[in-house]
Design an enzyme around this catalytic site. Structure first.
Site, PDB file in Angstrom:
ATOM      1  N   ASP A   1     -11.259  -7.487  -2.466  1.00  0.00           N
ATOM      2  CA  ASP A   1     -12.151  -8.874  -2.286  1.00  0.00           C
ATOM      3  C   ASP A   1     -13.619  -8.272  -2.048  1.00  0.00           C
ATOM      4  O   ASP A   1     -13.592  -7.212  -1.651  1.00  0.00           O
ATOM      5  CB  ASP A   1     -11.410  -9.732  -1.316  1.00  0.00           C
ATOM      6  CG  ASP A   1     -11.382  -9.104   0.062  1.00  0.00           C
ATOM      7  OD1 ASP A   1     -10.085  -8.474   0.567  1.00  0.00           O
ATOM      8  OD2 ASP A   1     -12.191  -8.750   0.858  1.00  0.00           O
TER       9      ASP A   1
ATOM     10  N   GLU B   1       0.868  -1.155  -0.081  1.00  0.00           N
ATOM     11  CA  GLU B   1      -0.036  -0.017   0.174  1.00  0.00           C
ATOM     12  C   GLU B   1       0.881   1.147  -0.027  1.00  0.00           C
ATOM     13  O   GLU B   1       0.330   2.280  -0.278  1.00  0.00           O
ATOM     14  CB  GLU B   1      -0.999   0.087   1.227  1.00  0.00           C
ATOM     15  CG  GLU B   1      -1.942  -1.093   1.006  1.00  0.00           C
ATOM     16  CD  GLU B   1      -2.686  -1.395   2.351  1.00  0.00           C
ATOM     17  OE1 GLU B   1      -3.860  -1.901   2.188  1.00  0.00           O
ATOM     18  OE2 GLU B   1      -2.289  -1.059   3.578  1.00  0.00           O
TER      19      GLU B   1
HETATM   20  N1  SAH Z   1      -0.890  -9.000   4.900  1.00  0.00           N
HETATM   21  C1  SAH Z   1      -1.237  -9.978   5.694  1.00  0.00           C
HETATM   22  C2  SAH Z   1      -2.799  -9.838   6.569  1.00  0.00           C
HETATM   23  C3  SAH Z   1      -3.371  -8.859   5.610  1.00  0.00           C
HETATM   24  S1  SAH Z   1      -4.808  -8.509   6.789  1.00  0.00           S
HETATM   25  C4  SAH Z   1      -1.508 -11.457   4.545  1.00  0.00           C
HETATM   26  O1  SAH Z   1      -0.949 -11.051   3.513  1.00  0.00           O
HETATM   27  O2  SAH Z   1      -2.227 -12.137   4.727  1.00  0.00           O
HETATM   28  C5  SAH Z   1      -5.738  -7.368   5.467  1.00  0.00           C
HETATM   29  C6  SAH Z   1      -5.546  -6.102   5.538  1.00  0.00           C
HETATM   30  O3  SAH Z   1      -6.164  -5.689   4.174  1.00  0.00           O
HETATM   31  C7  SAH Z   1      -5.605  -5.350   6.247  1.00  0.00           C
HETATM   32  O4  SAH Z   1      -4.843  -4.239   6.576  1.00  0.00           O
HETATM   33  C8  SAH Z   1      -7.271  -4.676   6.165  1.00  0.00           C
HETATM   34  O5  SAH Z   1      -7.279  -3.338   6.276  1.00  0.00           O
HETATM   35  C9  SAH Z   1      -7.324  -4.997   4.638  1.00  0.00           C
HETATM   36  N2  SAH Z   1      -8.560  -5.791   4.003  1.00  0.00           N
HETATM   37  C10 SAH Z   1      -8.790  -6.258   2.862  1.00  0.00           C
HETATM   38  N3  SAH Z   1      -9.767  -7.100   2.645  1.00  0.00           N
HETATM   39  C11 SAH Z   1     -10.243  -7.377   3.974  1.00  0.00           C
HETATM   40  C12 SAH Z   1     -11.240  -7.949   4.540  1.00  0.00           C
HETATM   41  N4  SAH Z   1     -12.260  -8.849   3.609  1.00  0.00           N
HETATM   42  N5  SAH Z   1     -11.741  -7.917   5.839  1.00  0.00           N
HETATM   43  C13 SAH Z   1     -10.959  -7.045   6.703  1.00  0.00           C
HETATM   44  N6  SAH Z   1      -9.805  -6.303   6.108  1.00  0.00           N
HETATM   45  C14 SAH Z   1      -9.407  -6.450   4.859  1.00  0.00           C
END
Ligand code: SAH
Length: 233
Positions: free
Chosen positions: A199, A14
């Site tokens: 998503d 980001e």
């Molecule tokens: N970087 C880690 C965790 C990401 S958590 C990984 O790769 O798995 C998700 C991040 O994207 C958070 O910063 C949140 O703000 C955002 N986000 C995107 N989709 C989301 C969803 N469905 N629910 C909650 N947060 C979401």
């Protein structure tokens, strides 16, 4: 008072383009977060990665304001779509932000309400909203100005999304916006949260998130670039 704009993302994807595009003056680490000060499109900016979740976002925002004299905050990143009209890649501009996991319902408070506090839904700055809307229109991005719901959970269930939409009127759900918003409100600092949908917060969210995060992050970044190019100080 000179203008210093704080630019926050939660993840590397980001903020990577912001960092690569700026003339960096200095990097400072505070509370484990790296703050990069410099110039972007003729403006003084401080760029940082807060990390995921509301506590990280709140601490980061307070430090931006206290330590770096930031007087406007823009959050850029990705989120799960809640409004059924939104598709992956679309933009949500925060009209307001609220914590969907603030739940004191057993004591009679509605979901999202912070007890004994005047405000639980924090309004973004109208000028920053307008600037973001202008950016989306100029770029031809599909966008919605609406309520950003934040909570310390990755939402990946159709049932939960439906509740967030029907009960709380959310446009999208993510994990930082309302914390940034509340910290800004407590300090009288204007803010806006920009999110491109990675998503739909449903059963496919984990797959879509992995596939679309980079593209969606970069789309949100393009809005910030436009805003900075048209930001008058
Ligand atoms: N970087 C880690 C965790 C990401 S958590 C990984 O790769 O798995 C998700 C991040 O994207 C958070 O910063 C949140 O703000 C955002 N986000 C995107 N989709 C989301 C969803 N469905 N629910 C909650 N947060 C979401």
């Amino acid at each position: 008072m000179s203008q210093v704009i704080g630019l926050i993302g939660a993840m590397d994807e980001e903020i990577e383009l912001l960092l690569s595009g700026m003339q960096t003056a200095r990097k400072t680490v505070k509370a484990g977060i790296t703050y990069t000060e410099g110039m972007l499109h003729g403006h003084r900016v401080v760029v940082c990665k807060s990390g995921v979740g509301k506590v990280n976002a709140a601490v980061t925002t307070q430090i931006l304001i206290d330590r770096f004299g930031v007087n406007s905050v823009i959050f850029t990143g990705v989120a799960g779509a809640v409004n059924p009209e939104l598709n992956i890649g679309d933009i949500v501009i925060s009209s307001t932000c609220m914590q969907h996991d603030m739940d004191v319902t057993p004591l009679g408070f509605a979901r999202g309400i912070i007890p004994y506090q005047d405000i639980s839904e924090f309004a973004a700055d109208s000028r920053l909203i307008q600037l973001a809307e202008m950016a989306c229109r100029a770029r031809g991005d599909r966008y919605l100005t609406g309520k950003v719901l934040s909570g310390d959970q990755f939402v990946a269930s159709r049932e939960t999304v439906t509740t967030l939409y029907t009960e709380m009127g959310g446009a999208c759900t993510e994990m930082e916006g309302a914390a940034v918003a509340q910290a800004c409100h407590m300090n009288g600092a204007p803010f806006v949260v920009l999110r491109s949908m990675s998503d739909k917060a449903d059963g496919s969210a984990h797959v879509n998130f992995a596939e679309f995060t980079v593209e969606a992050s970069h789309r949100s970044h393009q809005i910030v670039e436009y805003m900075l190019q048209h930001f008058d100080t």
